[in-house]
Write a protein that holds these residues in place. Sequence first.
Motif, mmCIF file in Angstrom:
data_model
loop_
_atom_site.group_PDB
_atom_site.id
_atom_site.type_symbol
_atom_site.label_atom_id
_atom_site.label_comp_id
_atom_site.label_asym_id
_atom_site.label_seq_id
_atom_site.Cartn_x
_atom_site.Cartn_y
_atom_site.Cartn_z
ATOM 1 N N CYS A 298 0.531 -1.110 0.091
ATOM 2 C CA CYS A 298 -0.482 0.341 0.056
ATOM 3 C C CYS A 298 1.140 1.335 0.196
ATOM 4 O O CYS A 298 0.538 2.278 -0.169
ATOM 5 C CB CYS A 298 -0.910 -0.260 1.447
ATOM 6 S SG CYS A 298 -2.012 -1.491 1.641
ATOM 7 N N CYS A 299 1.865 1.041 0.514
ATOM 8 C CA CYS A 299 2.732 2.714 0.838
ATOM 9 C C CYS A 299 3.440 2.485 -0.567
ATOM 10 O O CYS A 299 3.678 3.779 -0.845
ATOM 11 C CB CYS A 299 3.591 2.211 1.461
ATOM 12 S SG CYS A 299 3.422 2.628 3.480
ATOM 13 N N HIS A 300 3.488 1.244 -1.209
ATOM 14 C CA HIS A 300 4.429 2.026 -2.446
ATOM 15 C C HIS A 300 3.919 2.138 -3.438
ATOM 16 O O HIS A 300 3.793 2.880 -4.278
ATOM 17 C CB HIS A 300 4.066 0.115 -3.327
ATOM 18 C CG HIS A 300 5.356 0.085 -4.751
ATOM 19 N ND1 HIS A 300 6.073 0.425 -5.196
ATOM 20 C CD2 HIS A 300 4.479 -0.052 -6.003
ATOM 21 C CE1 HIS A 300 6.537 0.407 -6.472
ATOM 22 N NE2 HIS A 300 5.295 0.041 -7.031
ATOM 23 N N PRO B 90 13.843 2.042 -10.543
ATOM 24 C CA PRO B 90 12.585 0.984 -11.607
ATOM 25 C C PRO B 90 11.541 0.544 -10.399
ATOM 26 O O PRO B 90 11.679 0.367 -9.260
ATOM 27 C CB PRO B 90 13.430 0.460 -12.244
ATOM 28 C CG PRO B 90 14.641 0.710 -12.394
ATOM 29 C CD PRO B 90 15.021 2.118 -11.095
ATOM 30 N N GLU B 91 10.574 0.811 -11.083
ATOM 31 C CA GLU B 91 9.431 0.422 -9.901
ATOM 32 C C GLU B 91 9.195 -1.177 -9.698
ATOM 33 O O GLU B 91 8.895 -0.838 -8.243
ATOM 34 C CB GLU B 91 8.436 0.605 -11.066
ATOM 35 C CG GLU B 91 6.834 -0.063 -9.909
ATOM 36 C CD GLU B 91 5.242 0.548 -10.909
ATOM 37 O OE1 GLU B 91 4.216 -0.316 -10.178
ATOM 38 O OE2 GLU B 91 5.174 0.451 -12.603
ATOM 39 N N ALA B 92 9.644 -1.829 -10.059
ATOM 40 C CA ALA B 92 10.360 -3.255 -9.879
ATOM 41 C C ALA B 92 10.903 -2.779 -8.290
ATOM 42 O O ALA B 92 10.906 -3.652 -7.518
ATOM 43 C CB ALA B 92 10.377 -4.304 -10.827
ATOM 44 N N GLN B 93 12.203 -2.472 -8.377
ATOM 45 C CA GLN B 93 13.798 -2.240 -7.399
ATOM 46 C C GLN B 93 13.132 -1.521 -6.247
ATOM 47 O O GLN B 93 12.891 -1.551 -5.443
ATOM 48 C CB GLN B 93 14.425 -1.769 -7.986
ATOM 49 C CG GLN B 93 14.798 -2.149 -8.914
ATOM 50 C CD GLN B 93 16.324 -1.874 -9.993
ATOM 51 O OE1 GLN B 93 17.301 -0.871 -8.894
ATOM 52 N NE2 GLN B 93 16.954 -1.949 -11.617
ATOM 53 N N ARG B 94 12.103 -0.169 -6.708
ATOM 54 C CA ARG B 94 11.199 0.157 -6.136
ATOM 55 C C ARG B 94 10.401 -0.350 -4.761
ATOM 56 O O ARG B 94 10.481 -0.299 -3.403
ATOM 57 C CB ARG B 94 10.189 1.931 -6.399
ATOM 58 C CG ARG B 94 11.281 3.007 -6.726
ATOM 59 C CD ARG B 94 9.761 4.399 -6.836
ATOM 60 N NE ARG B 94 8.959 3.472 -7.366
ATOM 61 C CZ ARG B 94 9.270 3.496 -9.155
ATOM 62 N NH1 ARG B 94 9.524 4.259 -9.928
ATOM 63 N NH2 ARG B 94 7.588 3.294 -9.664
ATOM 64 N N LEU B 95 9.083 -1.237 -5.258
ATOM 65 C CA LEU B 95 9.070 -2.143 -4.623
ATOM 66 C C LEU B 95 9.737 -2.292 -3.926
ATOM 67 O O LEU B 95 9.343 -2.705 -2.848
ATOM 68 C CB LEU B 95 7.871 -2.730 -5.889
ATOM 69 C CG LEU B 95 6.698 -3.863 -4.830
ATOM 70 C CD1 LEU B 95 6.154 -2.866 -3.992
ATOM 71 C CD2 LEU B 95 5.781 -4.416 -5.968
#
Length: 398
Positions: free
Chosen positions: A66-68, A164-169
């Motif tokens: 949810c934070c992501h 990148p989004e996948a790394q952020r998550l």
Amino acid sequence: MGGVGAQRKKQETESGAGAPYIAGARPQRSVSALTDAELVRRCRDGDREAFNALIAKYQNHVYALCCHFVGDFAAAQDLAQETFVRVYLDLQGLREVGKFPAWLGKVTTRVCQRALSRRSRLHHEDIDALPESDLIDGAAESPAEASVDGETRAVVSTAVGKLPEAQRLAVTMHYTDGLSYAEIAAFLDVPTTTIRNRLHRARLQLKRGLLTMAEREFERHRLPEKFADEALHEAKVVDIIWSEGPEGDRFPVLALAPTDSPDMRLPIWVGFPEAISIHMAMTEQRSPRPMTHDLLVRVLDAANARLLKVVVSDIQDGVYMGTLLVEFGEDVKEIDCRPSDAIALAVRADLPIMIAKKVVGQEDTWTPASELGALVDRCAKANLVITTRAAPGDDEDE
């Protein structure tokens, strides 16, 4: 009979927290020692302790995701609570109980996407009129946006937001509560090596100092210890009282009490027919001819259906929203309804009434029983009546 009428008899033969397990066959293990599949099965049988154990086990997974999505710790906590209400209602539909983590991840994603869609509709702006500095993808921002320290917030947000989004998550989930590679992989339904590689690349891109700052931000905003116990409150109707409006009109008010705090109350204003129906069910009185809720019970019995759960799931513009979960053979249907009708059926089926955290608010606005009468009078005189209409615009239950 498989319907509501047979449910009271069925529950009288069960022991424990509502789960129909045979006593004496073997000592039951603590819920903390049960597998996900075992916990899911117990939850489906009404075991509240098992449901709390599932929340406690996966609350940080849900919170991190949810934070992501929303980039805000307070909003993420609200969405995590909303997710577990959704899980409580949808769990009967999970076909492969051994894949609960991946299923939970998908449920969380849908809840977040709906929330973002609502936010977009409510706060729509002309993008062409915004300065370029404001055109930043909200989902790309780190939860560090909520940091009190503006300088730290800006540095961490910028650094993590460039990943990148996948790394952020992966970074968000790993540092929210130290979730392992395997836990994150099971929740996102990807191989463990994928998570390991994403975190490795993210660490290479982030300088060590920034990584430490990010860790501290996540540490400061972890979920409260009692989150699992407060996502859903179990309650029952203990009384029906009357309030008098400024023009002398009288309104019936249900007084609900949480099972773990019997001296507290939540008032819900209902209509006269619903109040009479609930009162007759509570006092086991019978009318000469079936009332509407008695008829519904008979219809469910005749259809070999069973009422599984009753939830006061939301409050919108001063209107409570109710949800029924009804089992028809191997199929389970979710039915939107007024809480007054849901409560009338719950009393007849001897089912607990589950109340979502969102309904009572983050501050747990239950009222001491000794103060309920005064609160009801103040609300009635000020025309502040919280109703149980099915949707805004109905004329009933005011």
